[in-house]
Scaffold this motif. Structure first.
Motif, PDB file in Angstrom:
ATOM      1  N   LYS A   1     -12.548  27.949  16.124  1.00  0.00           N
ATOM      2  CA  LYS A   1     -13.918  27.881  16.718  1.00  0.00           C
ATOM      3  C   LYS A   1     -14.492  29.229  17.326  1.00  0.00           C
ATOM      4  O   LYS A   1     -15.445  29.613  17.222  1.00  0.00           O
ATOM      5  N   LEU A   2     -13.199  30.032  17.892  1.00  0.00           N
ATOM      6  CA  LEU A   2     -13.407  31.430  18.616  1.00  0.00           C
ATOM      7  C   LEU A   2     -14.100  32.241  17.564  1.00  0.00           C
ATOM      8  O   LEU A   2     -15.000  32.906  17.775  1.00  0.00           O
ATOM      9  N   GLU A   3     -13.354  32.433  16.523  1.00  0.00           N
ATOM     10  CA  GLU A   3     -13.848  33.289  15.282  1.00  0.00           C
ATOM     11  C   GLU A   3     -15.001  33.013  14.872  1.00  0.00           C
ATOM     12  O   GLU A   3     -16.003  33.923  14.370  1.00  0.00           O
ATOM     13  N   ALA A   4     -15.510  31.731  14.656  1.00  0.00           N
ATOM     14  CA  ALA A   4     -16.728  31.309  14.256  1.00  0.00           C
ATOM     15  C   ALA A   4     -17.843  31.705  15.099  1.00  0.00           C
ATOM     16  O   ALA A   4     -18.794  32.356  14.833  1.00  0.00           O
ATOM     17  N   TYR A   5     -17.445  31.541  16.320  1.00  0.00           N
ATOM     18  CA  TYR A   5     -18.508  31.896  17.381  1.00  0.00           C
ATOM     19  C   TYR A   5     -18.918  33.378  17.316  1.00  0.00           C
ATOM     20  O   TYR A   5     -19.865  33.821  17.736  1.00  0.00           O
TER      21      TYR A   5
END
Length: 307
Positions: A39-43
């Protein structure tokens, strides 16, 4: 997404260099850490970690983000402590500490009741080993190290100075004579202490005035344990170089005799090592202060006249 929580998770994965180890220290399922990082990488719209079956490595973007995370999390912790009142500054929680084996058993463990009385809400988890542990991968909050610090990625605070002595049993000195000068050592045998990691025997260094003199020594016995070295000396098997605190009782009783007092072995710094960002934690500060105070009372691990 909780950005602070995601940053904390990312930092812990990087420090542990393992999803599994990070999950263990955070007491979370591995799948939860994987989901948070995804999720962090996508954000952020960028890949932070390169993952293979054997290892993790930061991408250039991940390395830069990691540095920002360390600074941000430290600032958040400092701000929270300033406003959350005295209870927030009270030492509490699990504290993982690594100590060298003999130092821990002889100097620290016998006094732990004092620390527990002062900090009853801290759950202390001690590991005693002479193995050079990886603080980040093993989730260690602080470690006592003897010798010059090599890793600049950690914060090191000197808390003592380990002094050494050259000594032997009276029976050995009766047979071989007492060395009066460093030149006399050529006629003596030493109990050699070798590194369990490299297999190489440690050199015998002496302070002669302001100069360090290295004297080649050899002997029929080599050990990789400080207690074993002292045991061999007590049996009259040779001269030994030992930490002063370790043989203090034997020197006082006469079971061992100090020699070459004008040329003591070179002392070694004792430092408390902590990963970046953890020294501000009240539990770490409490233990660091207690340990420094404990060692300050022991003249054998301080410069003469400082204890």
């Amino acid at each position: 997404m909780d950005k602070i929580k995601a940053m904390q998770t990312f930092v812990r994965i990087v420090e542990a260099n393992s999803f599994s180890k990070a999950a263990e220290t955070l007491n979370l399922p591995r799948a939860a850490l994987t989901a948070t990082l995804q999720k962090l990488e996508a954000y952020l719209g960028t890949q932070l970690l390169q993952r293979t079956t054997r290892r993790l490595s930061l991408t250039p973007e991940g390395a830069e983000y990691f540095r920002h995370c360390i600074a941000i999390l430290k600032a958040v912790e400092t701000a929270e402590l300033a406003f959350r009142g005295p209870e927030a500054k009270k030492p509490r929680g699990l504290l993982r500490v690594n100590l060298p084996n003999t130092v821990g058993r002889t100097l620290v463990v016998p006094q732990l009741a004092q620390f527990h009385a002062a900090c009853p809400d801290v759950q202390l988890q001690l590991s005693l080993t002479d193995r050079l542990v990886d603080l980040t991968q093993e989730g260690i909050d602080c470690a006592l190290r003897v010798g010059d610090l090599q890793d600049s990625a950690f914060i090191g605070k000197q808390v003592g100075l380990m002094r050494f002595v050259t000594c032997a049993a009276p029976a050995y000195l009766a047979r071989h004579g007492t060395p009066r000068t460093l030149a006399d050592l050529a006629a003596h045998q030493g109990i050699m202490h070798y590194s369990g990691r490299t297999g190489r025997a440690f050199d015998w260094d002496f302070l002669q005035g302001s100069d360090v003199r290295r004297v080649p020594m050899a002997g029929p016995i080599a050990v990789n344990d400080a207690d074993a070295s002292v045991d061999c000396a007590l049996q009259g098997l040779g001269l030994a170089q030992a930490a002063l605190y370790q043989v203090r009782s034997h020197l006082d009783s006469g079971a061992l005799v100090a020699v070459l007092s004008d040329c003591p072995p070179t002392p070694m710094p004792m430092s408390l090592l902590t990963p970046q960002g953890r020294l501000a934690a009240p539990k770490v500060q409490a233990f660091a202060g207690w340990l420094a105070g404990l060692l300050a009372k022991n003249a054998d691990v301080q410069m003469p006249g400082r204890a």
